[in-house]
Write a protein that holds these residues in place. Structure first.
Motif, short mmCIF file in Angstrom:
data_model
loop_
_atom_site.label_atom_id
_atom_site.label_comp_id
_atom_site.label_asym_id
_atom_site.label_seq_id
_atom_site.Cartn_x
_atom_site.Cartn_y
_atom_site.Cartn_z
N GLN A 174 -12.61 10.74 -7.88
CA GLN A 174 -11.22 11.16 -7.83
C GLN A 174 -10.28 9.97 -8.00
O GLN A 174 -9.28 10.05 -8.72
N TYR A 175 -10.62 8.89 -7.34
CA TYR A 175 -9.77 7.70 -7.42
C TYR A 175 -9.73 7.14 -8.83
O TYR A 175 -8.67 6.69 -9.31
N SER A 176 -10.87 7.18 -9.53
CA SER A 176 -10.92 6.68 -10.91
C SER A 176 -10.07 7.50 -11.86
O SER A 176 -9.66 7.02 -12.91
N ARG A 177 -9.78 8.74 -11.47
CA ARG A 177 -8.95 9.61 -12.30
C ARG A 177 -7.48 9.54 -11.88
O ARG A 177 -6.66 10.36 -12.31
N GLY A 178 -7.15 8.57 -11.01
CA GLY A 178 -5.78 8.38 -10.61
C GLY A 178 -5.33 9.25 -9.46
O GLY A 178 -4.13 9.33 -9.16
N ARG A 179 -6.26 9.95 -8.82
CA ARG A 179 -5.93 10.80 -7.67
C ARG A 179 -6.43 10.09 -6.41
O ARG A 179 -7.60 10.20 -6.06
N SER A 180 -5.53 9.40 -5.74
CA SER A 180 -5.92 8.55 -4.62
C SER A 180 -5.66 9.19 -3.26
O SER A 180 -5.96 8.59 -2.23
N PHE A 181 -5.06 10.40 -3.25
CA PHE A 181 -4.65 10.99 -1.97
C PHE A 181 -5.83 11.15 -1.01
O PHE A 181 -5.78 10.71 0.14
N ALA A 182 -6.90 11.80 -1.44
CA ALA A 182 -8.03 12.06 -0.56
C ALA A 182 -8.67 10.76 -0.10
O ALA A 182 -9.05 10.62 1.08
N ALA A 183 -8.79 9.79 -1.01
CA ALA A 183 -9.40 8.51 -0.64
C ALA A 183 -8.53 7.79 0.39
O ALA A 183 -9.04 7.17 1.34
N ALA A 184 -7.21 7.87 0.24
CA ALA A 184 -6.31 7.21 1.18
C ALA A 184 -6.43 7.86 2.57
O ALA A 184 -6.48 7.16 3.58
N CYS A 185 -6.48 9.20 2.60
CA CYS A 185 -6.62 9.89 3.88
C CYS A 185 -7.93 9.51 4.56
O CYS A 185 -7.96 9.22 5.76
N ALA A 186 -9.02 9.53 3.78
CA ALA A 186 -10.32 9.19 4.35
C ALA A 186 -10.36 7.74 4.80
O ALA A 186 -10.91 7.42 5.86
N GLY A 187 -9.75 6.85 4.00
CA GLY A 187 -9.73 5.44 4.38
C GLY A 187 -8.95 5.20 5.65
O GLY A 187 -9.36 4.42 6.52
N LEU A 188 -7.79 5.88 5.79
CA LEU A 188 -6.99 5.72 7.00
C LEU A 188 -7.68 6.31 8.21
O LEU A 188 -7.57 5.79 9.33
N PHE A 189 -8.40 7.42 8.00
CA PHE A 189 -9.16 8.00 9.10
C PHE A 189 -10.24 7.03 9.56
O PHE A 189 -10.45 6.82 10.76
N LEU A 190 -10.92 6.42 8.58
CA LEU A 190 -11.94 5.44 8.92
C LEU A 190 -11.33 4.23 9.62
O LEU A 190 -11.88 3.71 10.59
N LEU A 191 -10.16 3.80 9.17
CA LEU A 191 -9.47 2.67 9.79
C LEU A 191 -9.13 2.97 11.25
O LEU A 191 -9.31 2.12 12.13
N GLY A 192 -8.68 4.20 11.51
CA GLY A 192 -8.37 4.56 12.89
C GLY A 192 -9.59 4.55 13.78
O GLY A 192 -9.50 4.20 14.97
N LEU A 193 -10.73 4.91 13.22
CA LEU A 193 -11.97 4.93 14.02
C LEU A 193 -12.44 3.53 14.40
O LEU A 193 -13.26 3.38 15.31
N THR A 194 -11.95 2.51 13.69
CA THR A 194 -12.43 1.15 13.97
C THR A 194 -12.03 0.67 15.36
O THR A 194 -12.52 -0.37 15.80
#
Length: 835
Positions: free
Chosen positions: A267-287
């Motif tokens: 998805q990110y390679s196709r220019g759609r970063s929304f889901a990756a950003a949400c997942a990344g921020l969720f992972l960041l919060g878990l740290t």
């Protein structure tokens, strides 16, 4: 937020600023009023259950029970460092809960106003503003004074912070709904995902608020991201929750994570970063949970789960220490579980206590307002209704199904349903505003809409004060030091460098608190038998010795097992069933110790647990000491008397003159715990009675009764003690008072009969025996007692009747027949001897 527009009406607002100031005045009242109340009534020290562990863990930066609550511990540590004069460490951490509880009340207020704006339109007049402020304050104050939320806000617990975060995230979602749907506005969604992950750091259940937010976003139009992206972003949260609660298959989770990562990368390679950003921020919060991993390496005094390896950290996060919950196999009838929830629900907002069957009449008004609000929101604004209703449904029915409580829980479980009560308070606010809005139309026709609406709004907002009055005494913890004193009393009489076995949370966490925070008796090693079933805890008991003990004992603890031996421990079969790992560990500690260090069992441990050692245990207050001799029910009377009379403190339990102190409310679990004091006084009373010291025996038995009036031994024995002391009048009076309160207490009747018999009042003795015999006519010993009393009292026909009736029903009883023959012969001889 109120967004007024000017309108030429009788009560038109001359400027938007007035309504804005009105809104903020209501918000300030909701927040600061709640904060002052919670600060005024918060626990004076630690409280039972998890509070003591949380305060101690925050103070030493330790690791409490799974899943570790790292964010709460870190924030509570900051709270403990605040330079607030006259507040102890425990009070500072309790104040954190008060602040979070008040913040939760504030968000209920803000959400009720905001949602009603969607339902009725933006405020156009002062009376519109009064409708919203009055209704929102009604809901907010009903929450502020409610049972569970108030309790969560006055002690060091995670639930106040959890509901505050839920309210904030719901408000963020509504705020996002107000903004133009642009990538810039999506930052609020990103913030929600980050906060959801952070909230796991104090309570996993906070994540459930996403259920309503998910549908709210799904129903919103013109999103800058697609529905597929929204589902893909939400999958990160769903996968985390499933791994943490539903199954324990780590391999499946790794596989799903890999597939998910590939899809996100595509998805990110196709220019759609929304889901990756949400997942990344969720992972960041878990740290934030990396705190557990890093801190555990330093072996703090409280290091539950020992998460200093990645595998242990994963086990702590998934709560593998506790057995998984099945939603298929119900622990109790589902209808019972529904009623279990309903009982808590009806108790939340009650304005007074009055029941008709199971219906709490005192809660009818707030519950009716909440239902009205729910129905009105459904009719006027479906999108916000779906968000709120789904959240409410998940927090109530969903948790009933998932938590699957049994009908024999160790404590009340209302706190798990706190979010359901929290969101229902929003409905109360909406319902109150809806009622006021209808009345406003009536008042407008009268020509005084502002004055009348303001008066009714004020009356509506005053209604929760009845709930405040109803709940104040039971929620005022400001003078409650029972928990801290219980911990001190448990330790004060132990010999230096002792080892104390405890049972569970309520006899362990207070000890951790008083040792780690107040620095009291840190030389005592507290060994929790529940945790002793885990290898990591056995190793910690062996290796982590307080400095105070190291100086005196060279750091020795009587466990000589190697790590591999500990890891290999498993339950083994025995004649009585199974020996658990804790049983093997206790036996190993006692045998290895060889009486080098004093070892004690807390009286809170079930008798079956220390049964193998019962003959070498001697009671010394709130603990049994392991002694190098054998005996039956051994009691160190001088030590016991010194402990419970001179050393122990009973604030909130007994007054200075040893009378019952009812000035402090005691929850049911506290009532159960402090009966250990009563047991100690009864044991001392028994010993004094055996010594022939009747005055002391009576005094100590009376003290036991003052502490725990519901216990049976003082009721039954005090009369006999009075009798042995030669005070027949008080003996009779005592049992008559018992029978006045408990007319069917057959045991008291029997004992009173004994007193009457010893004083020659055979007719009154028989009067006491008769109801007992009528209840159990087959009790032969009672029949014989009744016969004997009647015979001694000269009631010849009645005495003979007891025997003849018995023989008629039991013709084979030759002994009874012999008694009748002897009785008749004696009667015949007496008649023959008469002139």
């Amino acid at each position: 937020m109120i967004r007024p527009k000017s309108q030429a009406t009788a009560d038109a607002v001359p400027a938007n600023g007035m309504l804005r100031r009105l809104f903020w005045a209501g918000a300030a009242f909701a927040f600061f009023g709640s904060l002052i109340l919670y600060a005024r009534t918060m626990e004076a020290t630690a409280s039972f259950w998890d509070s003591g562990e949380f305060i101690a863990s925050a103070y030493i930066l330790g690791i409490p029970h799974s899943p570790g609550t790292p964010l709460f511990i870190l924030v509570a540590k900051v709270a403990s460092l605040l330079p607030i004069p006259f507040l102890s460490i425990a009070q500072r951490v309790n104040l954190l809960s008060a602040f979070c509880g008040a913040a939760g009340v504030l968000f209920v207020y803000a959400l009720a106003v905001r949602i009603f704006d969607d339902m009725a339109g933006q405020s156009k007049s002062l009376s519109d503003g009064l409708v919203r402020i009055g209704g929102a304050l009604t809901g907010a104050l009903f929450l502020a004074f409610s049972d569970s939320h108030w309790t969560n806000s006055v002690e060091a617990e995670v639930y106040g912070m959890s509901t505050a975060f839920m309210g904030f995230m719901t408000w963020l979602a509504l705020k996002w709904g107000d903004l133009p749907k642009t990538p810039r506005s999506t930052s609020l969604i990103y913030l929600v995902f980050y906060l959801l992950a952070l909230s796991v750091g104090f309570h996993l259940g906070t994540v459930l608020v996403f259920s309503g937010i998910f549908f709210f976003v799904l129903m919103s139009k013109d999103r800058p991201f697609t529905t597929a992206e929204w589902f893909l972003a939400s999958f990160s949260l769903a996968l985390f929750m499933a791994d943490a609660t539903i199954y324990r298959n780590g391999g499946l989770t790794v596989f799903l994570l890999l597939v998910y990562a590939v899809v996100l990368a595509w998805q990110y390679s196709r220019g759609r970063s929304f889901a990756a950003a949400c997942a990344g921020l969720f992972l960041l919060g878990l740290t934030v949970h990396l705190y557990l991993y890093l801190r555990s390496m330093h072996n703090p005094a409280i290091d539950e789960g020992d998460p200093e390896t990645w595998r242990n950290l994963y086990a702590v996060l998934r709560r593998e220490q506790y057995p998984p919950t099945s939603v298929i196999h119900r622990k109790a009838d589902f209808l019972w579980q529904l009623q279990h929830f309903n009982g808590y629900f009806q108790a939340q907002f009650q304005m007074f206590s009055a029941y008709v069957g199971r219906l709490n009449l005192g809660s009818l008004i707030p519950v009716a307002l909440g239902i009205w609000g729910m129905v009105d929101q459904f009719a006027k604004h479906r999108k916000t209704f779906v968000m709120l209703f789904v959240t409410q449904l998940v927090m109530s029915l969903g948790l009933i199904v998932f938590l699957n409580f049994s009908d024999s829980e160790v404590r009340e479980r209302d706190y798990f349903y706190s979010p359901a009560f929290y969101y229902f308070a929003i409905y109360i606010g909406i319902g109150a505003a809806s009622v006021l809005n209808e009345l406003k139309g009536v008042f407008a026709r009268w020509g005084r809409p502002v004055l009348a609406t303001g008066a009714v709004a004020a009356a509506m907002a005053i209604m929760p004060l009845f709930t405040l009055k109803t709940h104040f005494f039971t929620h005022d913890r400001s003078r409650s030091v029972i928990c801290a004193e219980y911990a001190r009393n448990m330790l004060v009489c132990l010999e230096p460098n002792a080892i104390l076995f405890t049972n569970g949370d309520n006899d362990t966490f207070p000890l951790w608190y008083i040792q780690e925070v107040e620095g009291y008796r840190r030389d005592v090693k507290v060994v929790n038998l529940s945790l002793l079933n885990t290898p990591w805890y056995i190793k910690q008991c062996r290796d982590n010795i307080p400095p105070e003990t190291q100086v005196a004992e060279g750091g020795k603890f009587p466990i000589v097992w190697r790590d591999d031996q500990i890891d290999a421990l498993t339950p083994v079969p025995s004649e009585g069933g199974w020996l658990l790992i804790r049983d093997l560990a206790v036996d190993h500690i006692i045998r290895t110790n060889r009486f080098q260090r004093p070892i004690y069992f807390a009286v809170t441990i079930p008798a079956a647990t220390f049964a193998p050692y019962r003959e070498i245990l001697e009671m010394e207050g709130l603990a049994y000491k392991v002694v190098p001799r054998k005996g039956e029910r051994m009691v160190n009377v001088p030590k016991l008397e010194d402990c419970i009379v001179n050393q122990y403190q009973y604030s909130g339990i007994l007054t200075a003159d040893w009378k019952r102190d009812d000035s402090v409310h005691r929850q049911q679990y506290v009532v159960h715990l402090i009966q250990n004091y009563s047991v100690a006084f009864m044991e001392l009373s028994f010993a004094k009675h055996e010594e022939g010291n009747h005055e002391a025996a009576i005094e100590y038995m009376l003290t036991a009764q003052e502490i725990s009036p519901h216990l049976d031994p003082p009721r039954q024995l005090l009369g006999l003690y009075y009798m042995d002391a030669g005070d027949t009048t008080r003996a009779i009076q005592h049992y008559l008072e018992v029978l006045k309160d408990r007319p069917n207490d057959f045991q008291a009747m029997y004992r009173l009969a004994n007193v009457y018999e010893r004083t020659g009042q055979y007719d009154k003795a028989l009067e006491m025996i008769q109801p007992i015999l009528a209840d159990d006519p087959e009790a032969r010993d009672l029949m014989v007692t009744a016969y004997t009393l009647a015979a001694r009292g000269g009631m010849v026909p009645r005495a003979r009747e007891y025997l003849t009736d018995w023989i008629a029903r039991h013709p084979g009883d030759t002994e009874a027949r012999k008694m009748l023959e002897d009785f008749d012969r004696v009667l015949s001889e007496e008649r023959s001897a008469q002139p």
